[in-house]
Scaffold this motif. Structure first.
Motif, PDB file in Angstrom:
ATOM      1  N   LEU A 204     -29.742  36.463  13.161  1.00  0.00           N
ATOM      2  CA  LEU A 204     -30.673  37.595  13.181  1.00  0.00           C
ATOM      3  C   LEU A 204     -31.109  37.949  11.760  1.00  0.00           C
ATOM      4  CD1 LEU A 204     -32.103  39.955  14.640  1.00  0.00           C
ATOM      5  CD2 LEU A 204     -29.983  41.266  14.369  1.00  0.00           C
ATOM      6  N   ARG A 205     -30.120  38.030  10.871  1.00  0.00           N
ATOM      7  CA  ARG A 205     -30.407  38.410   9.494  1.00  0.00           C
ATOM      8  C   ARG A 205     -31.334  37.391   8.826  1.00  0.00           C
ATOM      9  NH1 ARG A 205     -28.823  42.257   6.154  1.00  0.00           N
ATOM     10  NH2 ARG A 205     -27.650  43.367   7.738  1.00  0.00           N
ATOM     11  N   SER A 206     -31.103  36.110   9.060  1.00  0.00           N
ATOM     12  CA  SER A 206     -31.957  35.130   8.384  1.00  0.00           C
ATOM     13  C   SER A 206     -33.353  35.071   9.034  1.00  0.00           C
ATOM     14  CB  SER A 206     -31.300  33.746   8.290  1.00  0.00           C
ATOM     15  OG  SER A 206     -30.915  33.301   9.545  1.00  0.00           O
ATOM     16  N   HIS A 207     -33.436  35.404  10.308  1.00  0.00           N
ATOM     17  CA  HIS A 207     -34.751  35.499  10.967  1.00  0.00           C
ATOM     18  C   HIS A 207     -35.602  36.570  10.279  1.00  0.00           C
ATOM     19  CE1 HIS A 207     -37.140  34.287  14.447  1.00  0.00           C
ATOM     20  NE2 HIS A 207     -37.439  35.554  14.694  1.00  0.00           N
ATOM     21  N   VAL A 208     -34.974  37.698   9.983  1.00  0.00           N
ATOM     22  CA  VAL A 208     -35.688  38.789   9.308  1.00  0.00           C
ATOM     23  C   VAL A 208     -36.033  38.395   7.865  1.00  0.00           C
ATOM     24  CG1 VAL A 208     -35.512  41.172   8.483  1.00  0.00           C
ATOM     25  CG2 VAL A 208     -34.635  40.564  10.761  1.00  0.00           C
ATOM     26  N   ALA A 209     -35.052  37.808   7.167  1.00  0.00           N
ATOM     27  CA  ALA A 209     -35.289  37.426   5.766  1.00  0.00           C
ATOM     28  C   ALA A 209     -36.412  36.400   5.668  1.00  0.00           C
ATOM     29  CB  ALA A 209     -34.005  36.865   5.156  1.00  0.00           C
ATOM     30  N   LEU A 210     -36.443  35.472   6.630  1.00  0.00           N
ATOM     31  CA  LEU A 210     -37.484  34.438   6.610  1.00  0.00           C
ATOM     32  C   LEU A 210     -38.871  35.073   6.719  1.00  0.00           C
ATOM     33  CD1 LEU A 210     -38.428  31.498   6.643  1.00  0.00           C
ATOM     34  CD2 LEU A 210     -38.018  31.443   9.105  1.00  0.00           C
ATOM     35  N   LEU A 211     -39.043  35.961   7.682  1.00  0.00           N
ATOM     36  CA  LEU A 211     -40.380  36.574   7.853  1.00  0.00           C
ATOM     37  C   LEU A 211     -40.762  37.396   6.617  1.00  0.00           C
ATOM     38  CD1 LEU A 211     -42.817  36.944   9.737  1.00  0.00           C
ATOM     39  CD2 LEU A 211     -41.758  39.064  10.535  1.00  0.00           C
ATOM     40  N   ARG A 212     -39.795  38.134   6.076  1.00  0.00           N
ATOM     41  CA  ARG A 212     -40.112  38.926   4.880  1.00  0.00           C
ATOM     42  C   ARG A 212     -40.520  38.020   3.724  1.00  0.00           C
ATOM     43  NH1 ARG A 212     -35.087  43.199   5.409  1.00  0.00           N
ATOM     44  NH2 ARG A 212     -36.123  44.712   6.767  1.00  0.00           N
ATOM     45  N   ASP A 213     -39.829  36.894   3.559  1.00  0.00           N
ATOM     46  CA  ASP A 213     -40.178  35.955   2.488  1.00  0.00           C
ATOM     47  C   ASP A 213     -41.537  35.305   2.732  1.00  0.00           C
ATOM     48  OD1 ASP A 213     -38.030  36.355   0.841  1.00  0.00           O
ATOM     49  OD2 ASP A 213     -36.905  34.573   1.476  1.00  0.00           O
ATOM     50  N   GLN A 214     -41.781  34.910   3.973  1.00  0.00           N
ATOM     51  CA  GLN A 214     -43.070  34.274   4.288  1.00  0.00           C
ATOM     52  C   GLN A 214     -44.229  35.210   3.975  1.00  0.00           C
ATOM     53  OE1 GLN A 214     -41.979  33.510   8.366  1.00  0.00           O
ATOM     54  NE2 GLN A 214     -41.826  31.281   8.061  1.00  0.00           N
ATOM     55  N   GLU A 215     -44.080  36.474   4.383  1.00  0.00           N
ATOM     56  CA  GLU A 215     -45.187  37.415   4.156  1.00  0.00           C
ATOM     57  C   GLU A 215     -45.270  37.814   2.683  1.00  0.00           C
ATOM     58  OE1 GLU A 215     -47.560  37.806   6.269  1.00  0.00           O
ATOM     59  OE2 GLU A 215     -46.448  36.532   7.645  1.00  0.00           O
ATOM     60  N   ASP A 216     -44.133  37.777   1.993  1.00  0.00           N
ATOM     61  CA  ASP A 216     -44.161  38.002   0.546  1.00  0.00           C
ATOM     62  C   ASP A 216     -44.976  36.895  -0.128  1.00  0.00           C
ATOM     63  OD1 ASP A 216     -43.578  39.000  -2.006  1.00  0.00           O
ATOM     64  OD2 ASP A 216     -41.809  37.725  -2.176  1.00  0.00           O
ATOM     65  N   LEU A 217     -44.713  35.669   0.275  1.00  0.00           N
ATOM     66  CA  LEU A 217     -45.459  34.540  -0.284  1.00  0.00           C
ATOM     67  C   LEU A 217     -46.953  34.691   0.015  1.00  0.00           C
ATOM     68  CD1 LEU A 217     -45.657  31.816  -1.659  1.00  0.00           C
ATOM     69  CD2 LEU A 217     -44.820  30.724   0.424  1.00  0.00           C
ATOM     70  N   ARG A 218     -47.259  35.117   1.232  1.00  0.00           N
ATOM     71  CA  ARG A 218     -48.676  35.272   1.590  1.00  0.00           C
ATOM     72  C   ARG A 218     -49.361  36.294   0.673  1.00  0.00           C
ATOM     73  NH1 ARG A 218     -50.034  33.431   6.355  1.00  0.00           N
ATOM     74  NH2 ARG A 218     -48.170  34.196   7.390  1.00  0.00           N
ATOM     75  N   THR A 219     -48.642  37.372   0.356  1.00  0.00           N
ATOM     76  CA  THR A 219     -49.274  38.362  -0.525  1.00  0.00           C
ATOM     77  C   THR A 219     -49.378  37.831  -1.963  1.00  0.00           C
ATOM     78  OG1 THR A 219     -47.183  39.459  -0.994  1.00  0.00           O
ATOM     79  CG2 THR A 219     -48.465  40.348   0.822  1.00  0.00           C
ATOM     80  N   GLN A 220     -48.522  36.885  -2.328  1.00  0.00           N
ATOM     81  CA  GLN A 220     -48.607  36.323  -3.683  1.00  0.00           C
ATOM     82  C   GLN A 220     -49.739  35.312  -3.846  1.00  0.00           C
ATOM     83  OE1 GLN A 220     -45.055  35.224  -5.888  1.00  0.00           O
ATOM     84  NE2 GLN A 220     -43.747  36.151  -4.328  1.00  0.00           N
ATOM     85  N   LEU A 221     -50.267  34.813  -2.727  1.00  0.00           N
ATOM     86  CA  LEU A 221     -51.308  33.780  -2.811  1.00  0.00           C
ATOM     87  C   LEU A 221     -52.523  34.275  -3.588  1.00  0.00           C
ATOM     88  CD1 LEU A 221     -51.427  32.188   0.782  1.00  0.00           C
ATOM     89  CD2 LEU A 221     -50.402  31.221  -1.286  1.00  0.00           C
ATOM     90  N   GLU A 222     -52.923  35.508  -3.317  1.00  0.00           N
ATOM     91  CA  GLU A 222     -54.173  35.998  -3.898  1.00  0.00           C
ATOM     92  C   GLU A 222     -54.096  36.030  -5.422  1.00  0.00           C
ATOM     93  OE1 GLU A 222     -55.605  39.616  -2.197  1.00  0.00           O
ATOM     94  OE2 GLU A 222     -57.327  39.660  -3.569  1.00  0.00           O
ATOM     95  N   ALA A 223     -53.000  36.599  -5.949  1.00  0.00           N
ATOM     96  CA  ALA A 223     -52.853  36.672  -7.404  1.00  0.00           C
ATOM     97  C   ALA A 223     -52.787  35.276  -8.014  1.00  0.00           C
ATOM     98  CB  ALA A 223     -51.603  37.469  -7.759  1.00  0.00           C
ATOM     99  N   ALA A 224     -52.243  34.334  -7.256  1.00  0.00           N
ATOM    100  CA  ALA A 224     -52.143  32.957  -7.759  1.00  0.00           C
ATOM    101  C   ALA A 224     -53.439  32.183  -7.537  1.00  0.00           C
ATOM    102  CB  ALA A 224     -50.974  32.251  -7.068  1.00  0.00           C
ATOM    103  N   LYS A 225     -54.447  32.848  -6.960  1.00  0.00           N
ATOM    104  CA  LYS A 225     -55.735  32.226  -6.656  1.00  0.00           C
ATOM    105  C   LYS A 225     -55.593  30.969  -5.801  1.00  0.00           C
ATOM    106  CE  LYS A 225     -58.544  34.112 -10.375  1.00  0.00           C
ATOM    107  NZ  LYS A 225     -59.070  35.078  -9.382  1.00  0.00           N
ATOM    108  N   LEU A 226     -54.802  31.121  -4.751  1.00  0.00           N
ATOM    109  CA  LEU A 226     -54.614  30.019  -3.815  1.00  0.00           C
ATOM    110  C   LEU A 226     -55.073  30.442  -2.428  1.00  0.00           C
ATOM    111  CD1 LEU A 226     -50.978  28.838  -4.726  1.00  0.00           C
ATOM    112  CD2 LEU A 226     -53.158  27.927  -5.568  1.00  0.00           C
ATOM    113  N   VAL A 227     -55.560  29.488  -1.640  1.00  0.00           N
ATOM    114  CA  VAL A 227     -55.852  29.809  -0.242  1.00  0.00           C
ATOM    115  C   VAL A 227     -54.705  29.377   0.666  1.00  0.00           C
ATOM    116  CG1 VAL A 227     -58.350  29.739  -0.531  1.00  0.00           C
ATOM    117  CG2 VAL A 227     -57.149  27.670   0.170  1.00  0.00           C
TER     118      VAL A 227
END
Ligand code: ADP
Ligand code: MG
Length: 576
Positions: A169-192
């Motif tokens: 359960l804990r890693s399921h939550v951590a995974l989604l939080r990390d995935q969405e964190d990465l998604r928010t980092q895409l813009e600053a990194a100028k990546l699609v």
């Protein structure tokens, strides 16, 4: 309470199926509360809708997993899957006791859904239950066992922290939080998009979303595009960043081009651990664009691509009940831009060739003023420079995009190589004879004049009054199969909407259309109309798509892009 429920059910045993109607109401079953919201009238009608809930403190779920929206989405996804497993794996399944109960079946994606909702006080699972019957008679005693014994046992196994795997359960939550964190980092990194090394992109088959398995070649980034990120949990990921701008994927047939593009397309959603695409993360508004001949269109400005049709039709407000390959692809593209897409994903396999390119010989034979189509190759730069819309394109059959591409990557035996310099050199040596954007940021062919702007000021599309209310509408919209919505007398065909991944999203889209219709009396601008609905989903949750309180049905959240796609394919739509 339990006794009342058992008594009622026993009393209707063997009577007509409609006597199940008496079940409506709420019952206390130990620490659970069962709410029977809607009872089916006969055994062949859609199943009854019920909710089973318990207090959050009784479930003993760790609070830190639930203190943000992503945590709640991940936990409810986990509980939904656990409930589904308990239904199909427990002792009840071997005896067939749980047959008829369903919580909806999540696929490889983690989506916001209505199947399990978590509030400050309660955890509630939404179920559909086919109440047992013999012919048209109610099997009340069997129903009593199902609802008062089997169901609480399954809820116990799926909703209580003590019966779950706490680490999973804990890693399921951590995974989604990390995935969405990465998604928010895409813009600053100028990546699609980002694809981590080691990702497994191919799927088992054309109609399966499951990983291919042992035969798959793991993804590996070409050095020139390699990027690393540190995520919320401290986890590091390394892989290929697809930069903003124009990216072309080349390579021989069957070397994995479409598979790569498809993974990027699905990367707008987070995937579960073990899927192989859990670290393929794409900017959330990216839209797949394909030809879709036969679709309808209502007042779309496709003049950037098509003008001067022999029929004299005005393509600044193009309407059709049967669009061609090229006009449908232009329509899909403009609608995607209208929906806020910042990246377009295009595969040659599903494109209209005459929409994408025109070669030198044809440019010589047919004068430009006799050809209504300005191909995409002549517009792809302007889309980025005027509108900030990037393109990722698969083109194995033509080098026409070399000079307009910022990066060109080649697939050989499923392995990527950066070939930008080489391709640009080839393009310089074999210059096209007709006027072409010599510098990558020229707005288009010279004939347009430098001041011509194509995409930065698309006209707002304004719905004609009542255009969203189907004539003689009697029933709410509903999904018919995973990619079809019945709306009034029209069927809305979503077969070509590639990023619709879950039948529960289609169900949600059907409900969304009804809500849009209600709001369309006050708001006529299509973009604003959809934006308002999306804001409402953000603040009030997915349940707000349902017109009733209680069980809303099994819904999963579609993106704004899919809401636009469904609305735009309604054949009754008319705009000013
Ligand atoms: P293309 O678009 O270049 O013609 P596809 O993407 O359609 O190629 O892939 C062709 C076949 O190769 C498909 O059956 C696909 O499942 C398989 N494939 C793609 N990528 C991989 C990979 N990384 N490992 C193993 N098989 C792959
Ligand atoms: Mg292909």
């Amino acid at each position: 309470d339990q006794q009342t429920l058992v008594r009622t059910l026993t009393s209707i045993d063997g009577r007509g199926y409609a006597s199940y109607k008496q079940l409506s109401g709420r019952y206390t079953l130990g620490r659970f509360t069962l709410s029977v919201d809607k009872v089916q009238v006969d055994p062949y009608a859609p199943p009854s809708l019920m909710q089973i809930s318990l207090r959050r403190e009784d479930a003993e779920l760790p609070a830190d997993l639930l203190d943000d929206r992503l945590g709640r989405i991940a936990v409810s996804d986990f509980l939904t899957r656990a409930f589904g497993d308990a239904l199909s794996e427990g002792p009840s399944e071997r005896s067939g006791a749980a047959a008829g109960i369903s919580i909806g079946r999540p696929g490889q994606q983690v989506l916001e859904r209505t199947s399990v909702v978590i509030t400050e006080e309660l955890i509630t699972a939404r179920l559909s239950v086919a109440l047992p019957a013999a012919g048209r008679r109610a099997l009340g005693r069997k129903a009593a066992r199902l609802l008062t014994e089997t169901l609480p046992r399954i809820a116990q196994a799926a909703l209580l922290h003590s019966s779950l795997d706490p680490e999973a359960l804990r890693s399921h939550v951590a995974l989604l939080r990390d995935q969405e964190d990465l998604r928010t980092q895409l813009e600053a990194a100028k990546l699609v998009s980002f694809l981590a090394d080691g990702s497994m992109l191919p799927r088992r088959s054309g109609d399966s979303d499951l990983p291919l398995g042992a035969d798959a070649v793991a993804f590996r980034s070409p050095e020139a595009l390699r990027r690393s990120f540190t995520l919320a949990s401290g986890r590091q990921v390394t892989g290929m960043g697809v930069p903003e701008g124009v990216t072309v994927i080349v390579g021989g047939g069957y070397h994995g081009k479409s598979t790569l593009l498809r993974a990027i397309e699905r990367g707008v959603y987070p995937h579960i651990a073990g899927d192989g695409r859990e670290w393929v993360i794409t900017t959330s508004s990216a839209a797949s664009i394909r030809a879709e001949d036969g679709r309808s269109a209502a007042g779309v400005d496709i003049s950037a691509f098509i003008s001067g049709l022999p029929s004299g039709a005005d393509t600044r407000s193009f309407s059709s009940s049967n669009a061609s390959g090229s006009t449908s692809q232009a329509t899909n593209l403009i609608e995607a831009v209208e929906s806020g897409a910042t990246a377009l994903l295009i595969d040659e396999d599903t494109s209209a060739t005459n929409f994408m390119i025109r070669d030198d010989r044809m440019r010589q034979l047919i004068p430009a003023d006799r050809e209504p189509i300005t191909p995409f190759v002549d517009r792809v730069r302007a889309l980025f420079s005027e509108r900030g819309v990037s393109t990722v394109l698969v083109a194995g059959g033509s080098g026409a995009f070399f000079e307009v591409a910022d990066q060109i990557i080649a697939l050989e035996d499923y392995t990527l190589r950066d070939v930008t310099a080489q391709a640009h050199q080839i393009a310089a040596e074999h210059k096209r004879t007709t006027s072409q954007p010599a510098t990558p940021d020229a707005a288009g062919p010279a004939s347009d004049g430098p001041a011509e702007r194509r995409f930065d000021s698309l006209p707002a599309r304004v719905l004609r009054r009542d255009s969203l209310h189907p004539p003689k509408k009697t029933k709410p919209a509903r999904s018919r199969g995973p990619r079809m919505i019945q709306y009034g007398r029209e069927d809305i065909d979503l077969t070509a909407v590639a990023q619709l991944v879950d039948p529960a999203q289609t169900e949600a889209l059907a409900k969304a259309l009804d809500r849009l219709a209600e709001q369309s009396d006050a708001e006529h601008d299509i973009t604003a109309l959809v934006e308002k609905l999306v804001r409402r989903l953000d603040t009030e949750g997915l349940d707000s798509l349902s017109p009733h309180r209680g069980h809303p049905g099994h819904l999963a959240r579609p993106r704004a892009q899919e809401i636009h796609a469904a609305l735009n394919r309604y054949r009754g739509l008319t705009v000013h």
